[in-house]
Design a protein around this motif. Structure first.
Motif, PDB file in Angstrom:
ATOM      1  N   GLY A 133       1.097  -1.389  -0.144  1.00 25.90           N
ATOM      2  CA  GLY A 133       0.166  -0.097   0.263  1.00 25.90           C
ATOM      3  C   GLY A 133       0.827   1.248  -0.055  1.00 25.90           C
ATOM      4  N   GLY A 164      -8.674   0.700  -5.314  1.00 27.25           N
ATOM      5  CA  GLY A 164      -8.332   0.883  -4.322  1.00 27.25           C
ATOM      6  C   GLY A 164      -7.520   2.129  -4.439  1.00 27.25           C
ATOM      7  N   GLU A 216      -1.923   3.416  -5.455  1.00 27.20           N
ATOM      8  CA  GLU A 216      -1.771   1.894  -5.868  1.00 27.20           C
ATOM      9  C   GLU A 216      -2.297   1.674  -6.882  1.00 27.20           C
ATOM     10  OE1 GLU A 216      -4.651   0.164  -2.764  1.00 27.20           O
ATOM     11  OE2 GLU A 216      -2.859   0.856  -0.930  1.00 27.20           O
TER      12      GLU A 216
END
Length: 456
Positions: free
Chosen positions: A255, A281, A285
């Protein structure tokens, strides 16, 4: 010999003094259409190398033009004062093709300023990187506090095919304690950055064949599939409904805590109103740490003059971007398996590899990275730099990491989100360029102060 101490005010004044000449020389470089791709006049790449060599000689460097089966690179060296570290400064002098000239608002090889930006192919990527190095050298003049090795490549945009051999042949000359790779960008106008990760890539071609020759679309349509439709259906299998890559076996990296506001991304990407973002996400990312799949081009009959015939063969160029932890060879094998498995209606699928490159991840800790952040913070008047990823690829950095494992590798650059590198109307923000030049001069002074032990 005592290394001179340069204050911040000294270097600010020196950069201010040198900037007009630096800009004039940048414009001269931009006027040279040095494109290393096949089919272009490579004499311009030779001219570009000679122009860079002249700039480095004027900085009292020992200069040579080198090659190893590819386009010319330029190496310039100046030894370190006793006890001082050596810094390698990298950039590249070749540029991307310009594409459709109709999309440019001005001649891509005639630099022009509009609203504080300098427009032209290579103005940002990466001739400004070269001139940032030159600006720092000129600021110090004869009192350079570190040794320097300038390595200005001549075929980075074309894939750096001969780079590894060049590095091997000149390894002893290129060895350094710190390496500044000036081929990335900053987080935003007014916000500096260190690039700490870049994705790898795989480019390939997929050809779909459904027949040996074209046939009448009225007489055979409805029973005989055309290759364009088959190719379209095959390409559609590369993403799921959310827009994430659907090729089994690809990995994602960890992450990130950096946020990229959606409205800013949409504006900087030039997205049309109503078009949805793809993938899942956090946005950073998706563009830094996850695999992507893009269709770069399709070979097929143009719509103008297309006959009423079923196309027997169609071809697309695909490009994957790969996060750290993904081996490009394994990714390519996974893509080939996916394409062959999902061929519609038994169409014959042929996949041809073009090139690949490794992703990189940099542990940006230690005194040299601290020195870089301090230099950026000073040049940007107190703004803290961002450690950012980049979705694009600079595969050769992995080669530098492997060949010079003890060197601190700092990935910097002059681009901002509106530089439009590789696209029409590429440009350089002149205010940011001035900060980049100052930051590099400050960095060299701080590296000298840190007194790193030689990593050779």
């Amino acid at each position: 010999m005592t290394t001179p101490i340069f204050t911040e005010s000294d270097l600010r004044a020196a950069i201010d003094r040198e900037l007009p000449g630096v800009r004039a020389d940048l414009e001269r470089l931009v006027r040279i259409p040095g494109i290393a791709f096949d089919g272009f006049d490579h004499s311009h790449v030779e001219r570009s190398a000679e122009a860079v060599a002249e700039l480095l000689r004027d900085c009292s460097l020992d200069v040579r033009i080198v090659r190893s089966g590819g386009q010319p690179a330029v190496i310039g060296t100046r030894p370190a004062p006793p006890g001082a570290p050596t810094v390698l400064l990298y950039a590249h002098h070749d540029v991307q093709p310009v594409g459709d000239l109709a999309l440019w608002e001005s001649d891509p090889f005639e630099p022009v300023e509009r609203n504080g930006r300098l427009y032209g192919r290579g103005a940002a990527d990466d001739k400004a990187g070269i001139m940032a190095h030159v600006a720092a050298l000129r600021a110090f003049g004869d009192a350079l506090p570190v040794g320097v090795v300038l390595f200005i490549e001549g075929e980075e945009e074309y894939g750096s095919d001969s780079l590894e051999q060049l590095l091997s042949e000149h390894r002893d000359v290129l060895a350094a304690d710190v390496m500044v790779i000036a081929d990335s960008g900053n987080w935003d106008v007014g916000v500096p950055a260190l690039t700490t990760s870049l994705r790898g890539l795989v480019n390939c071609f997929v050809e779909v064949r459904t027949g040996s020759h074209a046939v009448h679309s009225g007489m055979f349509g409805g029973a005989v599939p055309d290759a364009l439709t088959a190719l379209s259906r095959l390409i559609a299998t590369l993403h799921d409904e959310a827009g994430d890559v659907a090729v089994a076996g690809l990995v994602s990296d960890g992450g990130t805590t950096v946020d990229y506001p959606e409205d800013r991304l949409r504006q900087e990407a030039g997205m049309v109103d109503g078009v949805s973002l793809i993938g899942t996400g956090r946005l950073t990312e998706r563009i830094w740490l996850k695999p992507t799949m893009s269709v770069l081009g399709i070979d097929a009959p143009p719509t103008t003059g297309a006959p009423n015939a079923l196309v027997p063969v169609a071809k697309a160029k695909l490009s994957m971007r790969l996060p750290a932890g993904q081996d490009p060879k394994r990714a390519y094998a996974a893509l080939v398996e996916h394409l062959e498995k999902n061929a519609p209606w038994g169409a014959r699928v042929t996949v041809t590899f073009e090139h690949d490159g490794n992703p990189i991840s940099i542990d940006a800790t230690g005194p040299m990275f601290d020195a870089a952040r301090d230099a950026f913070r000073t040049a940007w008047d107190g703004v803290d730099p961002v450690d950012m990823g980049v979705g694009g690829s600079i595969p050769f950095i992995a080669t530098f990491q492997e060949m010079f494992p003890d060197a601190a590798i700092l990935v910097t650059g002059v681009e901002d989100p509106d530089s439009r590198a590789h696209g029409p109307n590429e440009s350089l923000h002149l205010g940011e360029f001035a900060r980049v030049c100052l930051a590099e001069a400050l960095l060299l002074a701080k590296v000298a102060e840190a007194g790193a032990e030689p990593a050779r």
